[in-house]
Design an enzyme around this catalytic site. Sequence first.
Site, PDB file in Angstrom:
ATOM      1  N   SER A 132     -44.628  11.220  23.331  1.00 14.68           N
ATOM      2  CA  SER A 132     -44.096  10.550  22.139  1.00 14.68           C
ATOM      3  C   SER A 132     -43.021  11.438  21.529  1.00 14.68           C
ATOM      4  O   SER A 132     -43.098  12.670  21.612  1.00 14.68           O
ATOM      5  CB  SER A 132     -45.197  10.332  21.106  1.00 14.68           C
ATOM      6  N   TYR A 146     -52.416  13.566  16.534  1.00 13.08           N
ATOM      7  CA  TYR A 146     -51.604  12.817  17.500  1.00 13.08           C
ATOM      8  C   TYR A 146     -50.378  13.634  17.908  1.00 13.08           C
ATOM      9  O   TYR A 146     -50.067  13.774  19.101  1.00 13.08           O
ATOM     10  CB  TYR A 146     -51.172  11.488  16.878  1.00 13.08           C
TER      11      TYR A 146
HETATM   12  P1  NDP Z   1     -51.477   0.052  22.916  1.00  4.80           P
HETATM   13  O1  NDP Z   1     -52.558   0.423  21.959  1.00  4.80           O
HETATM   14  O2  NDP Z   1     -50.703  -1.177  22.702  1.00  4.80           O
HETATM   15  O3  NDP Z   1     -52.061   0.068  24.424  1.00  4.80           O
HETATM   16  C1  NDP Z   1     -52.770   1.198  24.828  1.00  4.80           C
HETATM   17  C2  NDP Z   1     -53.099   1.077  26.300  1.00  4.80           C
HETATM   18  O4  NDP Z   1     -53.831   2.259  26.660  1.00  4.80           O
HETATM   19  C3  NDP Z   1     -53.972  -0.115  26.578  1.00  4.80           C
HETATM   20  O5  NDP Z   1     -53.697  -0.628  27.865  1.00  4.80           O
HETATM   21  C4  NDP Z   1     -55.367   0.500  26.526  1.00  4.80           C
HETATM   22  O6  NDP Z   1     -56.301  -0.169  27.343  1.00  4.80           O
HETATM   23  C5  NDP Z   1     -55.120   1.875  27.108  1.00  4.80           C
HETATM   24  N1  NDP Z   1     -56.141   2.792  26.655  1.00  4.80           N
HETATM   25  C6  NDP Z   1     -56.364   3.251  25.398  1.00  4.80           C
HETATM   26  N2  NDP Z   1     -57.461   4.020  25.366  1.00  4.80           N
HETATM   27  C7  NDP Z   1     -57.933   4.048  26.636  1.00  4.80           C
HETATM   28  C8  NDP Z   1     -59.051   4.658  27.255  1.00  4.80           C
HETATM   29  N3  NDP Z   1     -59.927   5.405  26.550  1.00  4.80           N
HETATM   30  N4  NDP Z   1     -59.235   4.487  28.580  1.00  4.80           N
HETATM   31  C9  NDP Z   1     -58.371   3.738  29.307  1.00  4.80           C
HETATM   32  N5  NDP Z   1     -57.310   3.115  28.775  1.00  4.80           N
HETATM   33  C10 NDP Z   1     -57.095   3.269  27.449  1.00  4.80           C
HETATM   34  O7  NDP Z   1     -50.499   1.324  22.936  1.00  4.80           O
HETATM   35  P2  NDP Z   1     -48.967   1.469  23.332  1.00  4.80           P
HETATM   36  O8  NDP Z   1     -48.635   0.609  24.485  1.00  4.80           O
HETATM   37  O9  NDP Z   1     -48.165   1.357  22.099  1.00  4.80           O
HETATM   38  O10 NDP Z   1     -48.936   3.008  23.744  1.00  4.80           O
HETATM   39  C11 NDP Z   1     -49.002   3.433  25.098  1.00  4.80           C
HETATM   40  C12 NDP Z   1     -48.648   4.913  25.152  1.00  4.80           C
HETATM   41  O11 NDP Z   1     -47.372   5.109  24.556  1.00  4.80           O
HETATM   42  C13 NDP Z   1     -49.615   5.811  24.389  1.00  4.80           C
HETATM   43  O12 NDP Z   1     -49.778   7.023  25.086  1.00  4.80           O
HETATM   44  C14 NDP Z   1     -48.896   6.037  23.071  1.00  4.80           C
HETATM   45  O13 NDP Z   1     -49.287   7.233  22.460  1.00  4.80           O
HETATM   46  C15 NDP Z   1     -47.457   6.082  23.544  1.00  4.80           C
HETATM   47  N6  NDP Z   1     -46.478   5.800  22.496  1.00  4.80           N
HETATM   48  C16 NDP Z   1     -46.419   4.586  21.880  1.00  4.80           C
HETATM   49  C17 NDP Z   1     -45.477   4.361  20.904  1.00  4.80           C
HETATM   50  C18 NDP Z   1     -45.348   3.058  20.192  1.00  4.80           C
HETATM   51  O14 NDP Z   1     -44.622   3.005  19.184  1.00  4.80           O
HETATM   52  N7  NDP Z   1     -45.968   1.977  20.640  1.00  4.80           N
HETATM   53  C19 NDP Z   1     -44.543   5.426  20.482  1.00  4.80           C
HETATM   54  C20 NDP Z   1     -44.693   6.649  21.199  1.00  4.80           C
HETATM   55  C21 NDP Z   1     -45.632   6.826  22.164  1.00  4.80           C
HETATM   56  P3  NDP Z   1     -57.601  -0.945  26.759  1.00  4.80           P
HETATM   57  O15 NDP Z   1     -57.146  -1.798  25.633  1.00  4.80           O
HETATM   58  O16 NDP Z   1     -58.090  -1.692  27.958  1.00  4.80           O
HETATM   59  O17 NDP Z   1     -58.540   0.126  26.333  1.00  4.80           O
END
Ligand code: NDP
Length: 237
Positions: A132, A146
């Site tokens: 991030s 975070y």
């Molecule tokens: P979402 O919350 O929309 O999606 C998160 C994804 O990660 C889902 O597919 C979820 O699967 C999976 N996930 C979360 N926890 C677990 C777990 N314990 N085990 C397996 N899978 C898991 O997040 P984003 O798409 O927004 O974020 C994705 C990545 O990008 C993250 O690392 C986040 O920190 C990073 N990011 C996002 C930003 C943003 O503004 N959106 C900005 C900067 C970085 P499930 O629901 O099946 O658990």
Amino acid sequence: MGAFEGKSVLVLGGSRGIGAAIVRRFAADGATVVFTYSGSRDAAEALAAETRGTAVETDSADRDAVIARVKDSGALDVLVVNAGIAVFGDSLEQDPDAIDRLFRINVHAPYHASVEAARQMPEGGRIIVIGSVNGDRMPVPGMAAYALSKSALQGMARGLARDFGPRGITINVVQPGPIDTDANPADGPMKDLLHGFMAIKRHGRPEEVAGMVAWLAGPEAGFVTGAMHTIDGAFGA
Ligand code: NDP
């Protein structure tokens, strides 16, 4: 022929948001894609059917399950570690167990998955971790854990690049700014605050992040490793 025809790709955390866009991108480019999910079974199964990929339940908070999943995936051409969570709130009030779980998902899992993947990866293998821009800049209170977790990925990538480089395996961190997902909706309450920090005053699209991931996984990026790649509308500038 798609750019990733015949390539084996594992995406940790692919059921929704940025991860789902990455799954779609690699599938559209011809790869064989396996992705993990934890809570979103319905979304994962729908995405697997749409992309002809394979969804497998693996909780990224469970170190041994993550290692086993990567090991069972065999000789991966590409590993993408996308799963990540945020815990918001006053650091003086936060539950230490919730913070430790964040570190297991955001830091421990990327490290152990990357090391396990590298054991079997062929020459030219690619590891891409979703960090991030908050690893570089944290302009609001309540997100220290975070930010810490995303900064930790920087040191990890720099170190593992040294370990894996002699075998032609690269490892890079993609650092998004605000991206329109369930975790950070473009019309959410933080919208105006976030856009105020940015030169391009909109949320990014998950597909834009997936495009950067695909480039890093492709043949033009073989000399790119141990580096952070920020895609943030100048949030961190
Ligand atoms: P979402 O919350 O929309 O999606 C998160 C994804 O990660 C889902 O597919 C979820 O699967 C999976 N996930 C979360 N926890 C677990 C777990 N314990 N085990 C397996 N899978 C898991 O997040 P984003 O798409 O927004 O974020 C994705 C990545 O990008 C993250 O690392 C986040 O920190 C990073 N990011 C996002 C930003 C943003 O503004 N959106 C900005 C900067 C970085 P499930 O629901 O099946 O658990």
